[in-house]
Design an enzyme around this catalytic site. Structure first.
Site, short mmCIF file in Angstrom:
data_model
loop_
_atom_site.label_atom_id
_atom_site.label_comp_id
_atom_site.label_asym_id
_atom_site.label_seq_id
_atom_site.Cartn_x
_atom_site.Cartn_y
_atom_site.Cartn_z
N SER A 71 7.61 -3.73 -4.94
CA SER A 71 8.94 -3.22 -5.35
C SER A 71 9.76 -2.67 -4.53
O SER A 71 10.96 -3.12 -4.09
CB SER A 71 8.91 -2.48 -6.73
OG SER A 71 8.14 -3.18 -7.81
N ASP A 85 -1.63 -10.37 -0.26
CA ASP A 85 -1.61 -11.27 -1.05
C ASP A 85 -0.61 -12.61 -0.61
O ASP A 85 0.60 -12.41 -0.75
CB ASP A 85 -0.77 -10.66 -2.14
CG ASP A 85 -1.10 -11.34 -3.67
OD1 ASP A 85 -0.78 -12.54 -3.58
OD2 ASP A 85 -1.17 -10.95 -4.70
N LYS A 104 2.09 -13.63 -3.50
CA LYS A 104 3.28 -12.65 -3.33
C LYS A 104 4.16 -13.11 -2.52
O LYS A 104 5.64 -13.10 -2.15
CB LYS A 104 2.94 -11.24 -3.31
CG LYS A 104 2.28 -10.94 -4.80
CD LYS A 104 1.95 -9.30 -4.98
CE LYS A 104 1.46 -8.86 -6.35
NZ LYS A 104 1.21 -7.62 -6.21
N LEU A 115 4.97 6.23 3.18
CA LEU A 115 5.26 6.19 1.73
C LEU A 115 4.07 7.33 0.86
O LEU A 115 3.04 6.87 1.17
CB LEU A 115 5.73 5.47 0.81
CG LEU A 115 7.08 4.60 0.94
CD1 LEU A 115 7.48 4.21 2.36
CD2 LEU A 115 7.09 3.30 0.25
N LYS A 165 1.84 12.65 -6.67
CA LYS A 165 0.35 13.09 -7.02
C LYS A 165 -0.54 13.61 -5.79
O LYS A 165 -1.49 13.86 -6.04
CB LYS A 165 -0.15 11.79 -7.67
CG LYS A 165 0.72 11.14 -8.87
CD LYS A 165 0.19 10.08 -9.47
CE LYS A 165 0.65 9.70 -10.66
NZ LYS A 165 2.35 9.63 -10.72
N TYR A 171 -6.62 9.13 -6.44
CA TYR A 171 -5.37 8.33 -5.81
C TYR A 171 -4.59 9.59 -5.26
O TYR A 171 -4.17 9.58 -3.98
CB TYR A 171 -4.56 7.92 -7.25
CG TYR A 171 -3.17 7.48 -6.36
CD1 TYR A 171 -2.95 6.64 -5.16
CD2 TYR A 171 -2.11 8.00 -6.91
CE1 TYR A 171 -1.77 6.38 -4.82
CE2 TYR A 171 -0.91 7.66 -6.68
CZ TYR A 171 -0.41 6.71 -5.72
OH TYR A 171 0.59 6.45 -5.02
N VAL A 216 6.44 2.98 -16.12
CA VAL A 216 6.43 3.02 -17.77
C VAL A 216 7.42 2.30 -18.26
O VAL A 216 7.21 1.59 -19.44
CB VAL A 216 6.47 4.62 -18.21
CG1 VAL A 216 7.69 4.95 -17.65
CG2 VAL A 216 6.21 4.64 -19.64
N GLU A 273 -4.70 12.25 -15.15
CA GLU A 273 -3.07 12.35 -15.06
C GLU A 273 -2.89 13.76 -15.53
O GLU A 273 -3.54 14.77 -15.94
CB GLU A 273 -2.83 11.67 -16.40
CG GLU A 273 -2.32 10.04 -16.06
CD GLU A 273 -1.63 9.31 -17.28
OE1 GLU A 273 -0.98 8.61 -17.14
OE2 GLU A 273 -1.79 9.77 -18.57
#
Length: 334
Positions: free
Chosen positions: A15, A40, A43, A125, A129, A137, A177, A255
């Site tokens: 994105s 990919d 894509k 980037l 987190k 991650y 989300v 999380e």
């Protein structure tokens, strides 16, 4: 800045990669070439359909795990934006070796390939987190951040600069989300992890602007952090589906209830640049007093911290609806 220059984006079919590509091609009509590096092919094929007659855009199949392939791809490149990563928390928890190979080994390979070629600047980037991580991650992205910051210490004669941008959830990005809720709302039930959960929010445009800021203004070794609002997950659900039932399903492994971008321990190295904060490296090749004077930077107070739960700026249900219409789904109605 980019006119007559070549830029490569790892993970360029994601994105943010696609948004960066569109921005660069529009703002810099004389950019020499924009290279999309990703693994990919489908894509890449789909992205190429959006630019049927664009000679400045190139596609390069490859994996950041493959150092030799990166070296070949970086030849003739002036700037690199490193966006490739495994980013889904629960998938990384289940496939830890694969996450390490992509996020840590891939970072090492990008650094090596940049030093071996004529790359002038690299912006990597990161993610909120990576700050005080509790999942794999986040831990791999923290390691990646450390590698890119430390890379400035081994450049020797090479004037290359490495910097990092760290931000929160990108509104409307793949796997985030809001698209998830938009797909679910027709069923009348929106699953939320915890009614108290909060997250930082940044638009794709905001993410693009931040990367370009780092690319243009970095001195080497900074971790740039944007000043952005937070939202409550329950407010996102209300904005998307006011008629829907909110079903609490519990947090997934790894999380947090609230995300962090600057910890109290970071405050000793954190400076306020106005639109952004920056966490400076403990050792750097430039003079701090010159950096401070150039950017009119001010030191944050000792013990300062920046997290989504204690933020001073918040999205409301109504502001979220407006942002969804603007940045995610122009046909959205609620």
């Amino acid at each position: 800045m980019l006119n007559n220059k070549s830029i490569l984006i790892t993970g360029g079919t994601g994105s943010l990669g696609k948004a960066l590509t569109a921005h660069i091609l529009k703002k810099y009509p004389e950019v020499k070439k924009v290279v999309i590096f990703s693994r990919d092919e489908q894509k890449q094929f789909q992205m190429a359909q959006d630019y049927p007659n664009e000679p400045r855009l190139r596609f390069f199949i490859g994996d950041v795990r493959d150092r030799e392939r990166l070296v070949r791809a970086f030849r003739g490149i002036d700037y690199v934006i490193h966006a490739a990563a495994m980013k889904h928390v629960h998938i990384a928890e289940y496939n830890p070796d694969e996450c390490v190979k992509t996020n840590i080994d891939g970072a090492r390979n990008v650094i090596h390939a940049s030093l071996e070629t004529s790359v002038q600047s690299v912006v990597a980037l990161s993610t909120d987190k990576a700050c005080a991580p509790i999942n794999l991650y986040g831990a791999t992205k923290l390691a990646s951040d450390k590698l890119f910051v430390a890379a400035n210490n081994i450049t020797g004669w090479n004037p290359i600069k490495f910097s990092v941008v760290r931000y929160g959830n990108v509104m409307g990005s793949n796997g985030s989300v809001i698209p998830f809720f938009l797909k679910k709302r027709s069923g009348g039930v929106l699953p939320i992890t915890n009614p108290h959960m909060t997250r930082f929010n940044i638009s794709l445009t905001g993410g693009v602007d931040m990367v370009m800021h780092a690319l243009e203004h970095s001195w080497g070794g900074e971790i740039f952090v944007p000043k952005i609002p937070s939202y409550k997950i329950s407010d996102v659900a209300e904005a998307v589906g006011p008629e829907c039932t909110q079903q609490v399903v519990g947090i997934r492994p790894g999380e947090k209830i609230h995300e962090e971008m600057i910890t109290e321990s970071d405050s000793f190295y954190t400076w306020n640049l106005g639109k952004y904060y920056t966490i400076l490296p403990s050792t750097h090749k430039w003079k701090l007093e010159e950096f401070v004077a150039n950017f009119k930077a001010t030191k944050v107070s000792e013990g300062f911290k920046y997290n989504s739960g204690e933020n001073t700026e918040w999205e409301t249900v109504e502001s979220l609806r407006s942002l969804i219409r603007e940045h995610v789904d122009l046909t959205f109605e609620a």
